[in-house]
Design a protein around this motif. Structure first.
Motif: not given
Length: 376
Positions: A358-376
């Protein structure tokens, strides 16, 4: 018979009938038959005085919304008593802003009424307005025998550790009303805080003589006796506190220590062991439950504190560590801090497969959120 005379008779008859009906309603109200009284009163709702009677009837049966509605219909500028009753009902229903404005209007009409100032103090206190004490002092200046104002002023003096001033005000109140429970309790506490233990215990005993019993009174009496090395009496009153809280480990430990002072080591052992037995019970489940409640209230900082206490009780419960992780994620604003939380959890508990997945799945989601926010 002329039409004019007939009309006059009809008007008189109607007025007499109306008066008779209102007398019946008044009798019903006087005998506590409020709902029946309301039914009769409603035959004359054009009369402000009748509307006020309807308001009082609704208030008597606890229908405050309707009571307020009829107060508003019946109030007149110079009916100060009914306007004051209206203010008190507004306060009871927590409509503090309206109650305050209505009461200030009353004070403008009658500035020397101590009850108006006292009630304004109560309203201000309910809204955490520190100027409430000024209103209590005004009420006291207007009526030096006002028991409720005296209590409020004395309580504030005790709270601010102005013990001598508090004692003077309390004594003035007790001269007027010797059996005022609130003032007697305040007197006992004031003497206790001044470390006049023998005098304090006399006033705590006076509360008992007047039929007052509470864990607080018995505990303070016990402490007063213990301060003067009267451990038998201290034990007697501390034991009485256990009927309010039989699992009070602290009280049991204190009783054991008093028995030790009396060199009654068997009873000392008995009570201290009982205290330790209660204290040794794990509280991880209780703290976890508390944390869940705080999460529901979105008080994530308090939830985290509760989870920390649960972990202290049982450090090996991985589920508590994980749930605290979720609370921290909600509490933290920085996405990098959230990512680190999950990375640290995975490193610490690599063998906990279900939680790590569960932690790995959520970690991946957070990293994707960070990537998306940095590319906006």
């Amino acid at each position: 018979m002329s039409r004019v005379l007939l009309l006059c008779l009809l008007i008189c008859f109607k007025a007499e009938a109306q008066t008779s009906a209102l007398s019946v309603a008044d009798s019903l109200y006087a005998h506590g038959k409020y709902s029946q009284a309301i039914t009769v009163y409603k035959s004359d709702t054009l009369n402000p005085a009748t509307n006020l009677k309807i308001a009082k009837s609704y208030e008597a049966i606890g229908n405050y919304d309707k009571a307020l509605k009829y107060y508003q219909k019946g109030l007149t500028k110079h009916n100060l008593l009914s306007r004051f009753n209206y203010v008190k009902l507004l306060f009871k229903t927590k409509q503090y802003t309206l109650a305050k404005s209505q009461l200030e209007a009353l004070i403008a009409l009658d500035s020397v009424n101590p009850n108006y100032h006292y009630q304004l103090g109560v309203i201000l206190e309910a809204t955490n307005d520190t100027t409430a004490i000024n209103k209590y002092q005004t009420a006291y200046k207007l009526d030096s025998t006002h028991q409720k104002a005296i209590y409020k002023i004395a309580r504030e003096l005790v709270k601010t550790r102005q013990f001598d001033k508090a004692n003077k005000v309390i004594d003035e109140g007790l001269m007027e009303y010797a059996n005022n429970i609130s003032l007697i309790s305040l007197k006992a506490q004031n003497l206790y805080y001044k470390e006049y233990y023998e005098q304090a215990q006399q006033w705590f005993h006076k509360l008992l003589d007047l039929g007052e019993q509470s864990e607080f009174i018995y505990e303070k009496l016990s402490l007063c006796y213990a301060k003067n090395f009267h451990y038998k009496e201290a034990i007697t009153y501390r034991q009485k506190t256990l009927k309010y809280n039989p699992q009070n480990a602290n009280a049991m430990f204190v009783i054991g220590s008093y028995y030790e002072q009396l060199q009654d080591y068997e009873n000392a052992k008995k009570y201290i062991e009982q205290a330790l037995l209660i204290k040794d019970q794990p509280l991880d489940f209780e703290y976890q439950k508390l944390a869940m409640v705080y999460n529901r209230l979105k008080k994530y900082d308090k939830a985290i504190d509760a989870y920390k206490k649960a972990i202290k009780e049982d450090p090996d419960r991985v589920d508590i560590h994980f749930f605290m992780l979720l609370s921290k994620e909600r509490y933290y604003a920085d996405i990098d801090a959230k990512i680190k939380l999950y990375e640290d959890f995975i490193k610490r508990f690599p063998n906990e497969k279900n939680f790590v997945r569960i932690a790995n799945r959520r970690l991946q989601e957070l990293k994707e959120e960070k990537f998306m926010s940095e590319t906006d």
